[in-house]
Write a protein that holds these residues in place. Structure first.
Motif, mmCIF file in Angstrom:
data_model
loop_
_atom_site.group_PDB
_atom_site.id
_atom_site.type_symbol
_atom_site.label_atom_id
_atom_site.label_comp_id
_atom_site.label_asym_id
_atom_site.label_seq_id
_atom_site.Cartn_x
_atom_site.Cartn_y
_atom_site.Cartn_z
ATOM 1 N N ILE A 19 0.857 -1.043 -0.143
ATOM 2 C CA ILE A 19 0.057 0.041 -0.029
ATOM 3 C C ILE A 19 1.108 1.259 -0.012
ATOM 4 N N GLY A 20 0.577 2.274 -0.849
ATOM 5 C CA GLY A 20 1.234 3.408 -0.791
ATOM 6 C C GLY A 20 0.427 4.565 -1.097
ATOM 7 N N GLU A 21 1.042 5.818 -1.184
ATOM 8 C CA GLU A 21 0.227 6.996 -1.429
ATOM 9 C C GLU A 21 0.729 7.735 -2.789
ATOM 10 N N ILE A 22 -0.174 8.137 -3.593
ATOM 11 C CA ILE A 22 0.235 8.548 -4.848
ATOM 12 C C ILE A 22 -0.174 10.266 -4.771
ATOM 13 N N LYS A 23 0.695 11.210 -5.120
ATOM 14 C CA LYS A 23 0.590 12.342 -5.037
ATOM 15 C C LYS A 23 0.040 12.781 -6.386
ATOM 16 N N PHE A 24 -0.540 13.742 -6.558
ATOM 17 C CA PHE A 24 -1.026 14.526 -7.925
ATOM 18 C C PHE A 24 -1.376 15.851 -7.849
ATOM 19 N N LYS A 25 -1.050 16.550 -8.880
ATOM 20 C CA LYS A 25 -1.420 17.986 -8.863
ATOM 21 C C LYS A 25 -2.752 18.303 -9.887
ATOM 22 N N SER A 26 -3.607 18.848 -9.125
ATOM 23 C CA SER A 26 -5.122 19.310 -9.962
ATOM 24 C C SER A 26 -5.222 20.895 -9.823
ATOM 25 N N GLY A 27 -4.856 21.388 -11.024
ATOM 26 C CA GLY A 27 -4.967 22.833 -11.087
ATOM 27 C C GLY A 27 -3.939 23.491 -10.213
ATOM 28 N N PRO A 59 5.088 -11.429 -17.351
ATOM 29 C CA PRO A 59 5.463 -11.690 -16.032
ATOM 30 C C PRO A 59 7.036 -11.170 -15.491
ATOM 31 N N ASN A 60 7.534 -10.557 -16.501
ATOM 32 C CA ASN A 60 8.670 -9.878 -16.330
ATOM 33 C C ASN A 60 8.421 -8.352 -15.758
ATOM 34 N N THR A 61 7.517 -7.966 -15.726
ATOM 35 C CA THR A 61 6.935 -6.595 -15.278
ATOM 36 C C THR A 61 7.265 -6.524 -13.880
ATOM 37 N N HIS A 62 8.000 -5.499 -13.208
ATOM 38 C CA HIS A 62 8.054 -5.273 -11.962
ATOM 39 C C HIS A 62 7.005 -4.696 -11.487
ATOM 40 N N ILE A 63 6.443 -4.972 -10.108
ATOM 41 C CA ILE A 63 5.313 -4.018 -9.675
ATOM 42 C C ILE A 63 5.370 -2.578 -9.631
ATOM 43 N N TYR A 64 7.054 -2.181 -9.462
ATOM 44 C CA TYR A 64 6.858 -0.590 -9.450
ATOM 45 C C TYR A 64 6.672 0.233 -10.655
ATOM 46 N N GLU A 65 6.605 -0.476 -11.851
ATOM 47 C CA GLU A 65 6.299 -0.180 -13.080
ATOM 48 C C GLU A 65 4.766 0.276 -13.152
ATOM 49 N N ILE A 66 4.174 -0.753 -12.381
ATOM 50 C CA ILE A 66 2.681 -0.235 -12.492
ATOM 51 C C ILE A 66 2.497 1.004 -11.542
ATOM 52 N N VAL A 67 3.099 1.110 -10.687
ATOM 53 C CA VAL A 67 3.053 2.513 -9.798
ATOM 54 C C VAL A 67 3.530 3.669 -10.674
ATOM 55 N N ASN A 68 4.693 3.630 -11.372
ATOM 56 C CA ASN A 68 4.939 4.748 -12.412
ATOM 57 C C ASN A 68 3.907 4.790 -13.472
ATOM 58 N N VAL A 69 3.286 3.902 -13.923
ATOM 59 C CA VAL A 69 2.290 4.205 -15.188
ATOM 60 C C VAL A 69 0.913 4.939 -14.426
ATOM 61 N N ILE A 70 0.551 4.718 -13.344
ATOM 62 C CA ILE A 70 -0.644 5.262 -12.463
ATOM 63 C C ILE A 70 -0.221 6.883 -12.425
ATOM 64 N N LYS A 71 1.137 6.972 -11.609
ATOM 65 C CA LYS A 71 1.712 8.408 -11.604
ATOM 66 C C LYS A 71 1.552 9.109 -13.037
ATOM 67 N N SER A 72 2.169 8.459 -13.983
ATOM 68 C CA SER A 72 2.166 9.090 -15.380
ATOM 69 C C SER A 72 0.714 9.489 -15.722
ATOM 70 N N GLU A 73 -0.080 8.528 -15.510
ATOM 71 C CA GLU A 73 -1.631 8.672 -16.217
ATOM 72 C C GLU A 73 -2.261 9.941 -15.173
ATOM 73 N N PHE A 74 -1.983 9.952 -14.051
ATOM 74 C CA PHE A 74 -2.541 10.945 -13.157
ATOM 75 C C PHE A 74 -1.800 12.386 -13.383
ATOM 76 N N SER A 75 -0.540 12.210 -13.960
ATOM 77 C CA SER A 75 -0.107 13.388 -14.124
ATOM 78 C C SER A 75 -0.476 14.054 -15.574
ATOM 79 N N ARG A 76 -0.924 13.018 -16.573
ATOM 80 C CA ARG A 76 -1.284 13.417 -17.696
ATOM 81 C C ARG A 76 -3.061 14.046 -17.598
#
Length: 239
Positions: A19-27, A78-95
């Motif tokens: 479990i972890g916290e993801i921060k994002f900017k809105s406005g 199966p070669n995907t690391h779980i931190y890559e999932i976190v990075n994709v979510i951060k990227s989508e939330f940033s976009r």
């Protein structure tokens, strides 16, 4: 995971539950949400279950279950690391920042007013920006050089394959050791590129989106080169 996805930790020491916290900017405001990652028993053969503890509206979140519906999870590798999932979510939330469903107040981060900076502080910031831009340019050139080396090695491999398809023995194919040596060189070059890419991402020199795209690209190439190398060695051992 601790190093590549700061802010994420296990739940009661269970390595299958993160479990972890993801921060994002809105406005002009900053908000955050909690993400839970559950690894099934058949992981990594099966993808993790990734859900959001907050009620958010976003194209990558299923509103009925609060689970993330990422292409990365649908087309699971199966070669995907779980931190890559976190990075994709951060990227989508940033976009595209998500919207909270309900009266939830975002986390407000005080902004730094430029007019409060002294002339010396502004000059120092400008100098730091130029320094970082110079470092980024150097890294881009270094990456371009490695891409050129990979292209050169792939060209050699392509020519060798073409000769074999035509039933013609080239100078390269007449020396089995050279064939496997070239593939080993390409494999080593790709491994070096991936290590450099991970180091740059860890240092914050490239965005999660850039890292994810390049990492997937080079790991796929590395897999193919490794397979070709294995096949070549088997063929050489028979000759």
């Amino acid at each position: 995971m601790y190093k590549m996805a700061p802010g994420f930790k296990t739940v009661n020491g269970d390595l299958r539950n993160w479990i972890g916290e993801i921060k994002f900017k809105s406005g002009r405001d900053f908000s955050s949400c909690w993400i839970e990652i559950l690894l099934p028993e058949n992981y990594p053969s099966e993808p993790p279950i990734v859900s959001c503890s907050s009620s958010l509206r976003h194209p990558i979140i299923d509103p009925a279950t609060n689970r993330f519906n990422l292409r990365l999870l649908r087309n699971w590798n199966p070669n995907t690391h779980i931190y890559e999932i976190v990075n994709v979510i951060k990227s989508e939330f940033s976009r595209q920042p998500p919207e909270f469903l309900g009266a939830l107040k975002p986390i407000t981060k005080p902004s730094l007013e430029v007019e409060n900076l002294s002339a010396g502080e502004i000059k120092e910031l400008e100098s730091k920006i130029r320094e970082l831009e110079s470092e980024v340019e150097y890294l881009r050139k270094d990456l371009a050089e490695k891409n050129d080396e990979i292209a050169r090695l792939q060209n050699i491999l392509s020519k060798e394959t073409s000769f074999k398809d035509k039933g013609v023995k080239s100078g390269l194919s007449s020396l089995p050791v050279d064939s496997s040596t070239d593939l080993e060189g390409e494999k080593a070059a790709l491994e070096g590129v991936i290590r450099d890419l991970e180091a740059r991402f860890e240092a914050g020199d490239i965005t999660p989106e850039e890292y994810f795209k390049l990492s997937q690209k080079y790991r796929k190439q590395l897999f193919l080169v490794g397979k070709n190398l294995s096949d070549t060695r088997k063929a050489e051992s028979k000759n």
